[in-house]
Design a protein around this motif. Structure first.
Motif, PDB file in Angstrom:
ATOM      1  N   ASP A  78       0.802  -1.223   0.000  1.00 23.84           N
ATOM      2  CA  ASP A  78       0.000   0.000   0.000  1.00 23.84           C
ATOM      3  C   ASP A  78       0.837   1.276   0.000  1.00 23.84           C
ATOM      4  O   ASP A  78       0.294   2.380   0.021  1.00 23.84           O
ATOM      5  CB  ASP A  78      -0.953   0.010   1.200  1.00 23.84           C
ATOM      6  CG  ASP A  78      -1.980  -1.105   1.115  1.00 23.84           C
ATOM      7  OD1 ASP A  78      -2.358  -1.484  -0.016  1.00 23.84           O
ATOM      8  OD2 ASP A  78      -2.396  -1.604   2.175  1.00 23.84           O
ATOM      9  N   GLY A  79       2.147   1.144   0.011  1.00 26.90           N
ATOM     10  CA  GLY A  79       3.010   2.311  -0.081  1.00 26.90           C
ATOM     11  C   GLY A  79       3.070   3.176   1.164  1.00 26.90           C
ATOM     12  O   GLY A  79       3.215   4.392   1.060  1.00 26.90           O
ATOM     13  N   CYS A  80       2.992   2.586   2.330  1.00 29.10           N
ATOM     14  CA  CYS A  80       3.085   3.345   3.584  1.00 29.10           C
ATOM     15  C   CYS A  80       4.502   3.873   3.822  1.00 29.10           C
ATOM     16  O   CYS A  80       4.687   4.922   4.431  1.00 29.10           O
ATOM     17  CB  CYS A  80       2.660   2.475   4.760  1.00 29.10           C
ATOM     18  SG  CYS A  80       0.925   1.977   4.703  1.00 29.10           S
ATOM     19  N   ILE A  81       5.494   3.125   3.342  1.00 29.87           N
ATOM     20  CA  ILE A  81       6.893   3.519   3.507  1.00 29.87           C
ATOM     21  C   ILE A  81       7.230   4.509   2.400  1.00 29.87           C
ATOM     22  O   ILE A  81       7.165   4.182   1.224  1.00 29.87           O
ATOM     23  CB  ILE A  81       7.818   2.286   3.455  1.00 29.87           C
ATOM     24  CG1 ILE A  81       7.480   1.331   4.607  1.00 29.87           C
ATOM     25  CG2 ILE A  81       9.279   2.711   3.506  1.00 29.87           C
ATOM     26  CD1 ILE A  81       8.170  -0.014   4.528  1.00 29.87           C
ATOM     27  N   MET A  82       7.581   5.731   2.786  1.00 25.54           N
ATOM     28  CA  MET A  82       7.816   6.793   1.798  1.00 25.54           C
ATOM     29  C   MET A  82       9.206   6.753   1.183  1.00 25.54           C
ATOM     30  O   MET A  82       9.386   7.128   0.025  1.00 25.54           O
ATOM     31  CB  MET A  82       7.575   8.152   2.445  1.00 25.54           C
ATOM     32  CG  MET A  82       6.151   8.349   2.899  1.00 25.54           C
ATOM     33  SD  MET A  82       5.880   9.954   3.638  1.00 25.54           S
ATOM     34  CE  MET A  82       5.944  10.980   2.187  1.00 25.54           C
ATOM     35  N   HIS A  83      10.199   6.319   1.957  1.00 32.54           N
ATOM     36  CA  HIS A  83      11.576   6.302   1.463  1.00 32.54           C
ATOM     37  C   HIS A  83      12.241   5.010   1.908  1.00 32.54           C
ATOM     38  O   HIS A  83      11.980   4.510   3.003  1.00 32.54           O
ATOM     39  CB  HIS A  83      12.373   7.492   2.008  1.00 32.54           C
ATOM     40  CG  HIS A  83      11.704   8.803   1.787  1.00 32.54           C
ATOM     41  ND1 HIS A  83      11.629   9.407   0.552  1.00 32.54           N
ATOM     42  CD2 HIS A  83      11.044   9.617   2.644  1.00 32.54           C
ATOM     43  CE1 HIS A  83      10.974  10.540   0.658  1.00 32.54           C
ATOM     44  NE2 HIS A  83      10.603  10.689   1.919  1.00 32.54           N
ATOM     45  N   ARG A  84      13.138   4.506   1.062  1.00 33.73           N
ATOM     46  CA  ARG A  84      13.847   3.255   1.353  1.00 33.73           C
ATOM     47  C   ARG A  84      15.339   3.470   1.185  1.00 33.73           C
ATOM     48  O   ARG A  84      15.782   3.916   0.129  1.00 33.73           O
ATOM     49  CB  ARG A  84      13.370   2.164   0.406  1.00 33.73           C
ATOM     50  CG  ARG A  84      11.898   1.906   0.530  1.00 33.73           C
ATOM     51  CD  ARG A  84      11.408   1.041  -0.582  1.00 33.73           C
ATOM     52  NE  ARG A  84       9.960   0.871  -0.480  1.00 33.73           N
ATOM     53  CZ  ARG A  84       9.258   0.103  -1.272  1.00 33.73           C
ATOM     54  NH1 ARG A  84       9.851  -0.569  -2.238  1.00 33.73           N
ATOM     55  NH2 ARG A  84       7.958   0.003  -1.118  1.00 33.73           N
ATOM     56  N   LEU A  85      16.074   3.166   2.221  1.00 37.65           N
ATOM     57  CA  LEU A  85      17.533   3.279   2.195  1.00 37.65           C
ATOM     58  C   LEU A  85      18.122   1.924   2.537  1.00 37.65           C
ATOM     59  O   LEU A  85      17.649   1.247   3.459  1.00 37.65           O
ATOM     60  CB  LEU A  85      18.007   4.323   3.205  1.00 37.65           C
ATOM     61  CG  LEU A  85      17.459   5.733   3.010  1.00 37.65           C
ATOM     62  CD1 LEU A  85      17.832   6.608   4.194  1.00 37.65           C
ATOM     63  CD2 LEU A  85      17.975   6.325   1.711  1.00 37.65           C
ATOM     64  N   TYR A  86      19.178   1.559   1.819  1.00 38.38           N
ATOM     65  CA  TYR A  86      19.790   0.254   2.007  1.00 38.38           C
ATOM     66  C   TYR A  86      21.275   0.404   2.340  1.00 38.38           C
ATOM     67  O   TYR A  86      21.730   1.491   2.684  1.00 38.38           O
ATOM     68  CB  TYR A  86      19.575  -0.597   0.757  1.00 38.38           C
ATOM     69  CG  TYR A  86      18.101  -0.794   0.433  1.00 38.38           C
ATOM     70  CD1 TYR A  86      17.302  -1.616   1.218  1.00 38.38           C
ATOM     71  CD2 TYR A  86      17.502  -0.122  -0.625  1.00 38.38           C
ATOM     72  CE1 TYR A  86      15.954  -1.795   0.936  1.00 38.38           C
ATOM     73  CE2 TYR A  86      16.150  -0.290  -0.918  1.00 38.38           C
ATOM     74  CZ  TYR A  86      15.387  -1.121  -0.128  1.00 38.38           C
ATOM     75  OH  TYR A  86      14.048  -1.286  -0.399  1.00 38.38           O
ATOM     76  N   ARG A  87      22.020  -0.681   2.240  1.00 38.09           N
ATOM     77  CA  ARG A  87      23.413  -0.715   2.685  1.00 38.09           C
ATOM     78  C   ARG A  87      24.257   0.430   2.131  1.00 38.09           C
ATOM     79  O   ARG A  87      25.114   0.959   2.832  1.00 38.09           O
ATOM     80  CB  ARG A  87      24.055  -2.052   2.321  1.00 38.09           C
ATOM     81  CG  ARG A  87      25.509  -2.110   2.794  1.00 38.09           C
ATOM     82  CD  ARG A  87      26.092  -3.464   2.688  1.00 38.09           C
ATOM     83  NE  ARG A  87      25.487  -4.310   3.710  1.00 38.09           N
ATOM     84  CZ  ARG A  87      25.933  -5.510   4.013  1.00 38.09           C
ATOM     85  NH1 ARG A  87      26.958  -6.011   3.381  1.00 38.09           N
ATOM     86  NH2 ARG A  87      25.339  -6.228   4.942  1.00 38.09           N
ATOM     87  N   ASP A  88      24.032   0.830   0.900  1.00 42.85           N
ATOM     88  CA  ASP A  88      24.851   1.897   0.323  1.00 42.85           C
ATOM     89  C   ASP A  88      24.646   3.239   1.021  1.00 42.85           C
ATOM     90  O   ASP A  88      25.435   4.162   0.836  1.00 42.85           O
ATOM     91  CB  ASP A  88      24.616   2.030  -1.181  1.00 42.85           C
ATOM     92  CG  ASP A  88      23.171   2.318  -1.552  1.00 42.85           C
ATOM     93  OD1 ASP A  88      22.282   2.117  -0.712  1.00 42.85           O
ATOM     94  OD2 ASP A  88      22.938   2.747  -2.695  1.00 42.85           O
ATOM     95  N   ALA A  89      23.621   3.350   1.874  1.00 47.93           N
ATOM     96  CA  ALA A  89      23.372   4.578   2.637  1.00 47.93           C
ATOM     97  C   ALA A  89      23.915   4.482   4.069  1.00 47.93           C
ATOM     98  O   ALA A  89      23.701   5.388   4.865  1.00 47.93           O
ATOM     99  CB  ALA A  89      21.877   4.882   2.669  1.00 47.93           C
ATOM    100  N   THR A  90      24.601   3.377   4.377  1.00 52.56           N
ATOM    101  CA  THR A  90      25.178   3.210   5.719  1.00 52.56           C
ATOM    102  C   THR A  90      26.678   3.491   5.676  1.00 52.56           C
ATOM    103  O   THR A  90      27.283   3.571   4.609  1.00 52.56           O
ATOM    104  CB  THR A  90      24.955   1.776   6.255  1.00 52.56           C
ATOM    105  OG1 THR A  90      25.667   0.840   5.436  1.00 52.56           O
ATOM    106  CG2 THR A  90      23.484   1.427   6.305  1.00 52.56           C
ATOM    107  N   ASN A  91      27.268   3.614   6.862  1.00 55.28           N
ATOM    108  CA  ASN A  91      28.717   3.755   7.006  1.00 55.28           C
ATOM    109  C   ASN A  91      29.223   2.528   7.755  1.00 55.28           C
ATOM    110  O   ASN A  91      28.640   2.152   8.773  1.00 55.28           O
ATOM    111  CB  ASN A  91      29.073   5.006   7.801  1.00 55.28           C
ATOM    112  CG  ASN A  91      28.585   6.263   7.131  1.00 55.28           C
ATOM    113  OD1 ASN A  91      28.835   6.464   5.957  1.00 55.28           O
ATOM    114  ND2 ASN A  91      27.864   7.096   7.863  1.00 55.28           N
ATOM    115  N   TYR A  92      30.308   1.936   7.288  1.00 54.84           N
ATOM    116  CA  TYR A  92      30.865   0.770   7.962  1.00 54.84           C
ATOM    117  C   TYR A  92      31.808   1.247   9.055  1.00 54.84           C
ATOM    118  O   TYR A  92      32.790   1.940   8.792  1.00 54.84           O
ATOM    119  CB  TYR A  92      31.602  -0.121   6.960  1.00 54.84           C
ATOM    120  CG  TYR A  92      31.934  -1.471   7.502  1.00 54.84           C
ATOM    121  CD1 TYR A  92      30.940  -2.414   7.729  1.00 54.84           C
ATOM    122  CD2 TYR A  92      33.246  -1.804   7.811  1.00 54.84           C
ATOM    123  CE1 TYR A  92      31.234  -3.661   8.240  1.00 54.84           C
ATOM    124  CE2 TYR A  92      33.556  -3.056   8.315  1.00 54.84           C
ATOM    125  CZ  TYR A  92      32.553  -3.972   8.527  1.00 54.84           C
ATOM    126  OH  TYR A  92      32.845  -5.214   9.038  1.00 54.84           O
TER     127      TYR A  92
END
Length: 129
Positions: A78-92
């Protein structure tokens, strides 16, 4: 560094709810016969629909986009989640893929994070539930 898009100036900015995927919204299991399988946590659909009325929902996962995206597509029809961030948006950092709320183009004081691993939110522990 990835940022969320700017909110138009004529729209009031809601609080931001940052959700983890693994062990928070879904549980996963692996076996030789089926590989990885995911199951929604009880009440997730109702939770997402309810929270979407009050928050800008951001999914922030340390998983690879290619792995997590199909799971999120099935989870959030239903598209409740407006934005999606994955591993490339994290810092190791210190052996953990860390989520940095300061990089999201939102007021950190108006963010709440729901995550099962405090180390993934070590830069913003005051926002973690």
């Amino acid at each position: 560094m990835l940022q969320l898009p700017n909110v138009p100036k004529d729209i009031p900015v809601p609080h931001t709810l940052v959700l983890d995927l693994e062990n928070t919204l879904v549980s996963s299991t692996w076996d030789r016969k089926y590989g990885w399988r995911y199951a929604k946590r009880p009440g997730v659909d109702k939770f997402l629909h309810e929270m979407a009325q009050y928050y800008e929902i951001v999914l922030y996962s340390p998983s690879f986009d290619s792995v997590a995206h199909p799971v999120v597509e099935a989870l959030d029809k239903d598209g409740c989640i407006m934005h999606r961030l994955y591993r490339d948006a994290t810092n190791y950092k210190n052996g953990v893929h860390v989520k940095d709320l300061n990089s999201l183009n939102r007021n950190v004081r108006r963010m709440v994070v729901l995550d099962d691993d405090p180390e993934e939110v070590q830069l913003n522990k005051g926002n973690l539930i």
